[in-house]
Scaffold this motif. Structure first.
Motif, short mmCIF file in Angstrom:
data_model
loop_
_atom_site.label_atom_id
_atom_site.label_comp_id
_atom_site.label_asym_id
_atom_site.label_seq_id
_atom_site.Cartn_x
_atom_site.Cartn_y
_atom_site.Cartn_z
N UNK A 42 -21.34 10.00 -19.26
CA UNK A 42 -20.10 10.53 -18.70
C UNK A 42 -20.18 11.98 -18.26
N UNK A 43 -21.05 12.79 -18.90
CA UNK A 43 -21.15 14.20 -18.54
C UNK A 43 -22.07 14.43 -17.35
N UNK A 44 -22.66 13.35 -16.83
CA UNK A 44 -23.61 13.48 -15.72
C UNK A 44 -23.16 12.78 -14.46
N UNK A 45 -22.51 11.62 -14.58
CA UNK A 45 -22.15 10.83 -13.40
C UNK A 45 -20.73 10.26 -13.55
N UNK A 46 -20.14 9.91 -12.42
CA UNK A 46 -18.80 9.31 -12.41
C UNK A 46 -18.89 7.84 -12.80
N UNK A 47 -17.76 7.22 -13.16
CA UNK A 47 -17.78 5.78 -13.46
C UNK A 47 -18.32 4.93 -12.31
N UNK A 48 -17.97 5.28 -11.07
CA UNK A 48 -18.46 4.51 -9.93
C UNK A 48 -19.97 4.66 -9.78
N UNK A 49 -20.48 5.87 -9.97
CA UNK A 49 -21.93 6.07 -9.92
C UNK A 49 -22.62 5.27 -11.01
N UNK A 50 -22.01 5.23 -12.19
CA UNK A 50 -22.55 4.45 -13.31
C UNK A 50 -22.67 2.98 -12.92
N UNK A 51 -21.61 2.40 -12.37
CA UNK A 51 -21.64 0.99 -11.97
C UNK A 51 -22.71 0.75 -10.92
N UNK A 52 -22.78 1.63 -9.93
CA UNK A 52 -23.79 1.46 -8.87
C UNK A 52 -25.20 1.51 -9.43
N UNK A 53 -25.43 2.34 -10.43
CA UNK A 53 -26.75 2.42 -11.05
C UNK A 53 -27.05 1.18 -11.89
N UNK A 54 -26.01 0.62 -12.50
CA UNK A 54 -26.21 -0.64 -13.23
C UNK A 54 -26.59 -1.75 -12.26
N UNK A 55 -25.86 -1.83 -11.15
CA UNK A 55 -26.14 -2.86 -10.13
C UNK A 55 -27.55 -2.69 -9.57
N UNK A 56 -27.98 -1.43 -9.42
CA UNK A 56 -29.31 -1.15 -8.87
C UNK A 56 -30.43 -1.33 -9.90
#
Length: 216
Positions: free
Chosen positions: A155-169
């Protein structure tokens, strides 16, 4: 065996949730028994459990039954179809009082698997039961909000949307989101303030699975 939940199962379901959601149980974010009773009264077809049969160690002949998974669902409509909402709003504050068989979306309110029985395909069996129900009732889709299980780490590094995109990737592992993607769901958007949850920081992913057999 996957079957519908009965009122006699409620104590087992509550105990199952305490084990399955041990982190959330610490702050009472699991179903109280009277909520589960309300779900069964309102929409019995949408409440599922996974039951295993086993032999007691001391008495090999005597078979015992144990509920190792559960899934609660109701039927709703969102207007517009991807309207932002909270878990409390879409579940009628957890009581399913807003359930309406005439609506178009089966909402997966929760799914829980006993820790000793996880990663054995039981959750997918419960999702298959939901898919079959959506087809049987000719519902347009299944929707759910998945807690971003490991977001607190990032949470201190990326937004929730970035987190989801990284999970998908495939760059981050998130057991909830990966499981939903594996079962055919697609990510729609982030739902902020979805449900009080220390791990997800209250964020959830809005997930959707269209019913390919739907006849409008």
């Amino acid at each position: 065996m996957i079957r519908n939940i009965s009122k006699q199962d409620i104590p087992q379901i509550v105990n199952l949730q305490r084990k399955s959601f041990a982190d959330m149980a610490e702050y009472d974010m699991i179903w109280p028994s009277f909520y589960l009773k309300s779900h069964i009264d309102i929409f019995p077809e949408g409440q599922f459990c996974a039951e295993v049969v086993y032999n007691e160690e001391c008495y090999k002949i005597k078979k015992k039954k144990m509920i190792v998974g559960s899934a609660s669902s109701l039927i709703v409509t969102l207007e517009p179809p991807y309207a932002e909402h909270t878990w409390y709003e879409i579940t009628g504050r957890g009581m399913f009082l807003n359930h309406d068989i005439r609506r178009d979306s089966l909402y997966g309110a929760d799914i829980s698997i006993h820790p000793q029985f996880q990663r054995q395909g039981i959750a997918s069996m419960l999702y298959d039961a939901r898919k079959d129900l959506a087809k049987r009732l000719n519902l347009r889709r299944i929707i759910a909000g998945g807690r971003l299980y490991n977001y607190y780490i990032y949470a201190d590094k990326i937004s929730p949307l970035e987190y989801v995109n990284k999970v998908i990737a495939g760059e981050i592992k998130d057991p909830v989101l990966l499981f939903q993607l594996k079962n055919g769901f697609r990510f729609i958007k982030i739902l902020p303030n979805n449900l009080y949850d220390k791990k997800s920081l209250n964020y959830a992913s809005f997930m959707e699975l269209l019913n390919s057999c739907y006849k409008g």
